[in-house]
Design a protein around this motif. Structure first.
Motif, mmCIF file in Angstrom:
data_model
loop_
_atom_site.group_PDB
_atom_site.id
_atom_site.type_symbol
_atom_site.label_atom_id
_atom_site.label_comp_id
_atom_site.label_asym_id
_atom_site.label_seq_id
_atom_site.Cartn_x
_atom_site.Cartn_y
_atom_site.Cartn_z
ATOM 1 N N TYR A 20 -28.093 67.777 3.584
ATOM 2 C CA TYR A 20 -28.764 66.561 3.119
ATOM 3 C C TYR A 20 -30.239 66.562 3.525
ATOM 4 O O TYR A 20 -31.094 66.109 2.768
ATOM 5 C CB TYR A 20 -28.059 65.297 3.614
ATOM 6 C CG TYR A 20 -28.529 64.080 2.865
ATOM 7 C CD1 TYR A 20 -28.018 63.784 1.609
ATOM 8 C CD2 TYR A 20 -29.530 63.272 3.376
ATOM 9 C CE1 TYR A 20 -28.488 62.703 0.882
ATOM 10 C CE2 TYR A 20 -30.001 62.185 2.654
ATOM 11 C CZ TYR A 20 -29.475 61.907 1.419
ATOM 12 O OH TYR A 20 -29.951 60.837 0.705
ATOM 13 N N SER A 31 -33.115 66.004 0.874
ATOM 14 C CA SER A 31 -33.865 64.746 0.952
ATOM 15 C C SER A 31 -35.210 64.867 1.656
ATOM 16 O O SER A 31 -36.065 64.001 1.503
ATOM 17 C CB SER A 31 -33.028 63.696 1.687
ATOM 18 O OG SER A 31 -32.906 64.057 3.059
ATOM 19 N N MET A 59 -28.645 57.491 4.250
ATOM 20 C CA MET A 59 -28.739 57.557 2.792
ATOM 21 C C MET A 59 -27.717 58.518 2.194
ATOM 22 O O MET A 59 -27.345 58.384 1.026
ATOM 23 C CB MET A 59 -30.154 57.910 2.350
ATOM 24 C CG MET A 59 -31.151 56.778 2.606
ATOM 25 S SD MET A 59 -30.603 55.147 1.999
ATOM 26 C CE MET A 59 -30.553 55.433 0.250
ATOM 27 N N CYS A 60 -27.224 59.460 2.977
ATOM 28 C CA CYS A 60 -26.146 60.317 2.492
ATOM 29 C C CYS A 60 -24.868 59.482 2.365
ATOM 30 O O CYS A 60 -24.170 59.552 1.353
ATOM 31 C CB CYS A 60 -25.928 61.505 3.422
ATOM 32 S SG CYS A 60 -24.701 62.680 2.798
ATOM 33 N N SER A 103 -25.240 57.391 -0.588
ATOM 34 C CA SER A 103 -25.047 58.135 -1.840
ATOM 35 C C SER A 103 -23.560 58.298 -2.149
ATOM 36 O O SER A 103 -23.164 58.307 -3.317
ATOM 37 C CB SER A 103 -25.748 59.495 -1.801
ATOM 38 O OG SER A 103 -25.057 60.398 -0.960
ATOM 39 N N TRP A 104 -22.732 58.403 -1.115
ATOM 40 C CA TRP A 104 -21.286 58.460 -1.345
ATOM 41 C C TRP A 104 -20.783 57.127 -1.896
ATOM 42 O O TRP A 104 -19.871 57.096 -2.719
ATOM 43 C CB TRP A 104 -20.556 58.819 -0.066
ATOM 44 C CG TRP A 104 -20.784 60.233 0.383
ATOM 45 C CD1 TRP A 104 -21.360 61.245 -0.335
ATOM 46 C CD2 TRP A 104 -20.454 60.782 1.643
ATOM 47 N NE1 TRP A 104 -21.388 62.388 0.404
ATOM 48 C CE2 TRP A 104 -20.850 62.145 1.627
ATOM 49 C CE3 TRP A 104 -19.870 60.283 2.791
ATOM 50 C CZ2 TRP A 104 -20.654 62.991 2.707
ATOM 51 C CZ3 TRP A 104 -19.674 61.126 3.872
ATOM 52 C CH2 TRP A 104 -20.068 62.460 3.831
ATOM 53 N N SER A 158 -22.521 55.178 -3.825
ATOM 54 C CA SER A 158 -22.928 55.249 -5.227
ATOM 55 C C SER A 158 -21.975 56.128 -6.028
ATOM 56 O O SER A 158 -21.554 55.779 -7.138
ATOM 57 C CB SER A 158 -24.360 55.787 -5.321
ATOM 58 O OG SER A 158 -24.727 55.996 -6.651
ATOM 59 N N ASP A 159 -21.622 57.271 -5.475
ATOM 60 C CA ASP A 159 -20.714 58.200 -6.143
ATOM 61 C C ASP A 159 -19.355 57.544 -6.412
ATOM 62 O O ASP A 159 -18.740 57.768 -7.462
ATOM 63 C CB ASP A 159 -20.545 59.455 -5.287
ATOM 64 C CG ASP A 159 -19.881 60.603 -6.022
ATOM 65 O OD1 ASP A 159 -19.996 60.682 -7.262
ATOM 66 O OD2 ASP A 159 -19.241 61.429 -5.343
ATOM 67 N N PRO A 182 -23.248 57.250 -14.674
ATOM 68 C CA PRO A 182 -24.230 56.780 -13.700
ATOM 69 C C PRO A 182 -25.237 55.796 -14.273
ATOM 70 O O PRO A 182 -25.782 54.968 -13.534
ATOM 71 C CB PRO A 182 -24.919 58.058 -13.211
ATOM 72 C CG PRO A 182 -24.576 59.112 -14.199
ATOM 73 C CD PRO A 182 -23.312 58.700 -14.878
#
Length: 135
Positions: free
Chosen positions: A27, A31, A57-58, A61-62, A64-65, A74
């Motif tokens: 990451y 990033s 933020m990782c 992001s999960w 979001s995923d 998306p």
């Protein structure tokens, strides 16, 4: 692709991710977040952790995923917010659970939780808004 009528209040969905030892390094490369607490185990231990901690933020992001997996596209995800409550460490298993709480016109609203293997919240107050179709 899911259509608007495929979304129902009460739908549930989830994503489970384990934080492998290389995840913070991967990451960081993606990033540009090379904060030593994410890549140097000695710095993480000095801060009171078992070693490095994953970039927030990782974890986000999960989240979001997880939403995108449910929504199917998306481009449908308009807003996502959450509050960081606990650092995620290498070896943690993060379970993100979501629920559809409203379908109003073309809008879909989701509530999510993210917990580690001990049942501790790593994100709180997670909500998402999506636009699925035109009505």
């Amino acid at each position: 692709m899911k259509r608007l009528q495929d979304f129902t209040v009460g739908d549930t969905f989830e994503l489970v991710r384990e934080v492998d030892p290389y995840r913070p390094v991967y990451y960081a490369g993606a990033s540009g977040d090379y904060n030593p607490i994410h890549i140097d185990p000695a710095v993480g231990r000095a801060a009171g952790y078992q070693g490095v901690i994953l970039q927030g933020m990782c974890t986000f992001s999960w989240l979001s995923d997880t939403c995108v997996g449910y929504l199917g596209d998306p481009a449908r995800l308009l807003r996502l917010r959450a509050r960081f409550t606990k650092p995620v460490q290498v070896g943690d298993v993060i379970r993100i659970e979501g629920r559809c709480v409203a379908v109003e016109g073309a809008a879909v609203k989701l509530e999510l939780s993210a917990r580690n293997q001990r049942g501790e919240d790593v994100l709180k107050g997670a909500v998402a808004e999506a636009r699925v179709g035109e009505r």
